[in-house]
Design a protein around this motif. Sequence first.
Motif, PDB file in Angstrom:
ATOM      1  N   CYS A 126     -33.922  -9.018  72.107  1.00 24.30           N
ATOM      2  CA  CYS A 126     -34.410 -10.370  72.420  1.00 24.30           C
ATOM      3  C   CYS A 126     -33.229 -11.287  72.761  1.00 24.30           C
ATOM      4  O   CYS A 126     -32.111 -11.072  72.282  1.00 24.30           O
ATOM      5  N   THR A 153     -30.162 -13.337  73.750  1.00 20.32           N
ATOM      6  CA  THR A 153     -28.843 -12.951  74.234  1.00 20.32           C
ATOM      7  C   THR A 153     -28.640 -11.436  74.140  1.00 20.32           C
ATOM      8  O   THR A 153     -28.033 -10.828  75.025  1.00 20.32           O
ATOM      9  N   SER A 154     -29.172 -10.829  73.085  1.00 17.84           N
ATOM     10  CA  SER A 154     -29.028  -9.376  72.932  1.00 17.84           C
ATOM     11  C   SER A 154     -29.723  -8.655  74.084  1.00 17.84           C
ATOM     12  O   SER A 154     -29.285  -7.596  74.535  1.00 17.84           O
ATOM     13  N   GLN A 197     -28.045  -8.654  66.876  1.00 18.01           N
ATOM     14  CA  GLN A 197     -26.918  -9.174  66.105  1.00 18.01           C
ATOM     15  C   GLN A 197     -27.241  -9.134  64.626  1.00 18.01           C
ATOM     16  O   GLN A 197     -26.500  -8.578  63.825  1.00 18.01           O
ATOM     17  N   VAL A 203     -34.702 -14.736  63.894  1.00 15.01           N
ATOM     18  CA  VAL A 203     -36.125 -15.036  64.025  1.00 15.01           C
ATOM     19  C   VAL A 203     -36.911 -13.922  63.359  1.00 15.01           C
ATOM     20  O   VAL A 203     -37.107 -12.842  63.933  1.00 15.01           O
TER      21      VAL A 203
HETATM   22  O1  M6R Z   1     -30.152 -11.230  65.936  1.00 12.18           O
HETATM   23  P1  M6R Z   1     -30.656 -10.863  67.302  1.00 12.18           P
HETATM   24  O2  M6R Z   1     -29.574 -10.388  68.214  1.00 12.18           O
HETATM   25  O3  M6R Z   1     -31.796  -9.880  67.247  1.00 12.18           O
HETATM   26  O4  M6R Z   1     -31.214 -12.203  67.925  1.00 12.18           O
HETATM   27  C1  M6R Z   1     -31.832 -12.232  69.171  1.00 12.18           C
HETATM   28  C2  M6R Z   1     -32.021 -13.652  69.666  1.00 12.18           C
HETATM   29  O5  M6R Z   1     -32.834 -14.384  68.791  1.00 12.18           O
HETATM   30  C3  M6R Z   1     -30.685 -14.369  69.853  1.00 12.18           C
HETATM   31  O6  M6R Z   1     -29.819 -13.685  70.692  1.00 12.18           O
HETATM   32  C4  M6R Z   1     -30.906 -15.784  70.430  1.00 12.18           C
HETATM   33  O7  M6R Z   1     -31.389 -15.685  71.740  1.00 12.18           O
HETATM   34  C5  M6R Z   1     -29.592 -16.586  70.370  1.00 12.18           C
HETATM   35  N1  M6R Z   1     -29.820 -17.850  69.696  1.00 12.18           N
HETATM   36  C6  M6R Z   1     -29.011 -16.863  71.709  1.00 12.18           C
HETATM   37  O8  M6R Z   1     -27.860 -17.635  71.658  1.00 12.18           O
END
Ligand code: M6R
Length: 368
Positions: free
Chosen positions: A57, A59-60, A105, A365
């Motif tokens: 989701c 940025t990932s 992340q 999230v």
């Molecule tokens: O922890 P995650 O990589 O799974 O999170 C995914 C997204 O919620 C996260 O990358 C979000 O888009 C960031 N706030 C972007 O800066």
Amino acid sequence: EKGGYDYFMLKEIAEQPRAVADTLLGRIGSDGRLHLDEMRITDQQLREIDKIIIIACGTSYHAGLIAKYAIEHWAGLPCEVEVASEFRYRDPILTRSTLVIAISQSGESMDTLMAVRHAREQKARVLCICNVNGSTMPRECDGVLYTHAGPEVGVAATKTFLTQLVAVYLIALYIAQVRGTKWGDEVFAMVQLLATMPEKVEKVLETMEPVRELARSLAGERSVLFLGRHVGFPVALEGALKLKELAYMHAEGFAAGELKHGPIALIEEGLPVIVVVPPRAREVLHDKIVSNIQEIRARGARTIVIAEEGDDTVVPYSDTLIEVPAVPTLLQPLVATVPLQVFSCELATAKGHDVDQPRNLAKSVTVE
Ligand code: M6R
């Protein structure tokens, strides 16, 4: 705690050379070969894969989009990328020879976690790329490759994005190494180049003052567009996401080739458009994007161009030129993303926003 910075985000942007170096550490042998045994996937299992599906989701997901280019090119395997929240609501075709890679992340995003569970129920092998030791996803996956970005406090993903890119490059190159590929020499050369990326990122950080100035001058704008091609397209999407979440500004990323299929109608006098230009070595793509810059400028756009240093061809059409070190196309996101992070962070602070805690957003999230 913020180490002298006003915001964690600023500190985390500055930490990127170290984060990239730490994610490479111990994974490149003295013979130039990659060692990723920690992933808990055997070489035999890697040889049996016939398709890769990436789920993530935000940025990932953008890191996943870039991974697709790297995996197809170096590993020579078909690769699909999908936002995790859509994945299990289709009927994805998964078999025992499908490798699913979840990128997260936090390791806690519920959308990604549910997609992981769905993939495992269908008997696919699931690997995750994660930054948080002991989080849920690594426990539920067959294997994990950790990014070593260190804790990221700012809601906006910055250093973790760069380290996710390193992780996907490592995986793509490792699969190529294990399976053998027509790009054998290139794979070896890329591994060497990856090792030099921390210096390159450092160099970008040293030249960011004009980007900050530019950002302050655009704080009153209503909208910013981002264009890119090839891996520059996901970089454009990432630049737009950062601006939305931090500056609460309308921002959209497009594949530059799509311009003439619609978005060019948005171009009007003074509209800031940020364009990520592929290296000159990618002649065909490079020249096409230079024509795009000319087209939008002729229609009044204010062109902000990110190009490799010494690329004189873009000079006549750039209202602002941001130079980044010359690196191979596939690695360019590591250097081209940094100015976009600095840009949105500075613009948002100029508007008086708290970049560490943007409104309505949470760092992880945990609901679908
Ligand atoms: O922890 P995650 O990589 O799974 O999170 C995914 C997204 O919620 C996260 O990358 C979000 O888009 C960031 N706030 C972007 O800066």
